[in-house]
Design an enzyme around this catalytic site. Structure first.
Site, PDB file in Angstrom:
ATOM      1  N   GLU A 191      -5.464   8.798  12.787  1.00  0.00           N
ATOM      2  CA  GLU A 191      -4.306   9.230  13.567  1.00  0.00           C
ATOM      3  C   GLU A 191      -4.071  10.718  13.343  1.00  0.00           C
ATOM      4  O   GLU A 191      -4.650  11.322  12.434  1.00  0.00           O
ATOM      5  CB  GLU A 191      -3.093   8.429  13.113  1.00  0.00           C
ATOM      6  CG  GLU A 191      -3.387   6.957  13.247  1.00  0.00           C
ATOM      7  CD  GLU A 191      -2.154   6.109  13.306  1.00  0.00           C
ATOM      8  OE1 GLU A 191      -1.069   6.665  13.469  1.00  0.00           O
ATOM      9  OE2 GLU A 191      -2.308   4.900  13.198  1.00  0.00           O
ATOM     10  N   LYS A 206      -1.836  -3.631   2.265  1.00  0.00           N
ATOM     11  CA  LYS A 206      -2.629  -4.843   2.491  1.00  0.00           C
ATOM     12  C   LYS A 206      -2.970  -5.518   1.159  1.00  0.00           C
ATOM     13  O   LYS A 206      -2.959  -6.747   1.051  1.00  0.00           O
ATOM     14  CB  LYS A 206      -3.899  -4.491   3.276  1.00  0.00           C
ATOM     15  CG  LYS A 206      -3.589  -4.027   4.699  1.00  0.00           C
ATOM     16  CD  LYS A 206      -4.784  -3.358   5.353  1.00  0.00           C
ATOM     17  CE  LYS A 206      -4.446  -2.868   6.750  1.00  0.00           C
ATOM     18  NZ  LYS A 206      -5.475  -2.006   7.330  1.00  0.00           N
TER      19      LYS A 206
HETATM   20  N1  HSE Z   1      -5.279   2.276  10.292  1.00  0.00           N
HETATM   21  C1  HSE Z   1      -5.844   1.050   9.833  1.00  0.00           C
HETATM   22  C2  HSE Z   1      -7.328   1.250   9.584  1.00  0.00           C
HETATM   23  C3  HSE Z   1      -5.689  -0.088  10.793  1.00  0.00           C
HETATM   24  O1  HSE Z   1      -7.877   2.331   9.742  1.00  0.00           O
HETATM   25  O2  HSE Z   1      -7.957   0.277   9.180  1.00  0.00           O
HETATM   26  C4  HSE Z   1      -4.320  -0.665  10.785  1.00  0.00           C
HETATM   27  O3  HSE Z   1      -4.007  -1.175   9.526  1.00  0.00           O
END
Ligand code: HSE
Length: 432
Positions: A191, A206
């Protein structure tokens, strides 16, 4: 089949929400058969109502998410807004008004999952969140349900696609970190502000969720030791290659060998090329689960993206709708074990350390003495003369397993030696 439809409120219509709406529409007949009743959108809460949303009836679009989440005729609220607030207030309100909730919100679950679970429990509703960890890869349900009769000892995996893409590029092209990050941004993996991914916050959230389910213990984001990628250099990747390893950003949740505590951590680590996680390329995710009876299980697939995340949301939506129809409820929070979460210093691991040293008699003995004084056993030592330098050398030490606190104290003591000019890199070695 019941003809009166079940009603779904969709909170958020970005990359994931728009895919959820699309699949609900295009697969409406199949979903009705699988659930036992038709399922329809009651409303879609968005921030920008003027945006054209293909396939969504404009009369369903609202900017009043609070009113939509609180509608008494809604059976299931799907929250794909993300962040802590207003998501937490909306989810809590949905439970209070009789709905079940499906969410992809890893940040909220890792920060304050207990509030959500308690609200779900109080109102006899379901809280499902398969999409919060590794998108399409089924992990939450297997841990919560399929392995509910087993004892999970370890969860080890790559749970962030952006960082795996960056490290894979550094490994395969020799690119530096910034160059690989720029490529990840250009291709839409990273991003505009990549902090959450590259500094490990996303993976740590996570890890907290997975550790909580695996060990029947509340684990919060603050309990997870976190190190990101930004200090990784092309030299670290080259060092790993010389060892027959690759560097991966790993999430590791472990039960201590005495079973009395758990740990959860996210950091870059070297893993041997022979380990199955070493072959996880590009933006893919993969997670190893080790349990007492089942042994080793590996889950692999796309861990990000609109459609893969929507796949997980839809699976949860079907389950929540079936339960609504049958007056049933899925599993709630299981945190009965309440094991303490130990600090990183207690984790037992191995280090790979590259030292810039003076090349003269006694240096190796001095370095070895520091390891010995801290109770850290050396596995291998390799010395390489520095090109163009007359009196300098690289010393690469790989240790046996030791407590992380002892390893980091060893590194601090090495920094204090006159003969050690610098500690060029330190990386943990996992997966052996
Ligand atoms: N931005 C995360 C990734 C995905 O690159 O795996 C959403 O959790």
């Amino acid at each position: 089949m019941r003809t009166r439809p079940l009603k779904v409120a969709l909170l958020g219509c970005g990359v994931v929400g728009s895919e959820v709406a699309r699949i609900m529409t295009t697969h409406a007949d199949d979903l009705a058969q699988r659930i036992g009743a038709p399922v329809e959108l009651a409303g879609v809460a968005v921030r920008r109502p003027d945006r054209v949303r293909e396939g969504i009836d404009p009369s369903l679009v609202t900017t009043d998410a609070a009113a939509l989440a609180a509608r008494d005729d809604v059976d299931v609220v799907v929250e794909v807004i993300g962040g802590i607030e207003p998501a937490r207030a909306l989810i809590t309100s949905a439970f209070e008004h009789g709905a079940s909730v499906v969410t992809a919100n890893k940040a909220l679950l890792a920060e304050d999952g207990s509030t959500l679970h308690e609200a779900a429990e109080k109102h006899g509703a379901d809280l499902f969140y398969e999409a919060a960890v590794a998108a399409a890869i089924p992990l939450v349900r297997p841990l919560r349900e399929s392995l509910a009769g087993d004892k999970v000892n370890r969860v080890l995996g790559i749970v962030n696609g952006t960082t795996n893409f960056i490290l894979d590029r550094m490994d395969s092209t020799g690119a530096g970190y910034s160059e690989a990050l720029d490529e990840a941004t250009a291709l839409g993996y990273a991003e505009a502000d990549p902090t959450a991914d590259v500094e490990g916050f996303d993976a740590a959230a996570k890890a907290a969720i997975l550790a909580g389910i695996a060990f029947h213990t509340r684990v919060r984001l603050d309990d997870v030791h976190r190190e990101g990628l930004s200090d990784i250099t092309a030299a670290d990747i080259a060092s790993a290659k010389r060892m027959g390893c690759v560097v991966k950003l790993l999430a590791i949740c472990e039960r201590a060998t005495d079973g009395r505590s758990v740990t959860a951590r996210v950091h870059p680590a070297m893993i041997p090329l022979s380990h199955p996680l070493a072959s996880v390329r590009e933006a893919y995710n993969a997670v190893f689960v080790e349990s007492e009876a089942a042994g080793q299980l590996m889950f692999y697939g796309p861990g990000a993206g609109g459609a893969p995340t929507a796949s997980a949301v839809l699976g949860d939506l079907v389950a929540a709708c079936r339960n609504k129809l049958n007056g049933a409820k899925g599993p709630g929070e299981s945190a009965y074990a309440q094991l303490p979460v130990s600090p990183m210093g207690d984790v037992v691991t191995r280090y790979h350390i590259s030292l810039d040293v003076a090349d003269k008699p006694g240096v190796l003995a001095q370095v070895a003495m520091v390891f010995a004084e801290h109770g850290v056993s050396i596995d291998t030592v390799r010395q390489k003369g520095k090109e163009g330098a007359h009196d300098g050398a690289w010393l690469v030490v790989v240790t046996h397993r030791a407590a992380d606190a002892a390893l980091s104290a060893t590194v601090e003591a090495l920094r204090g030696l006159d003969t050690v000019r610098g500690v060029a890199s330190i990386m943990r070695v996992e997966g052996e």
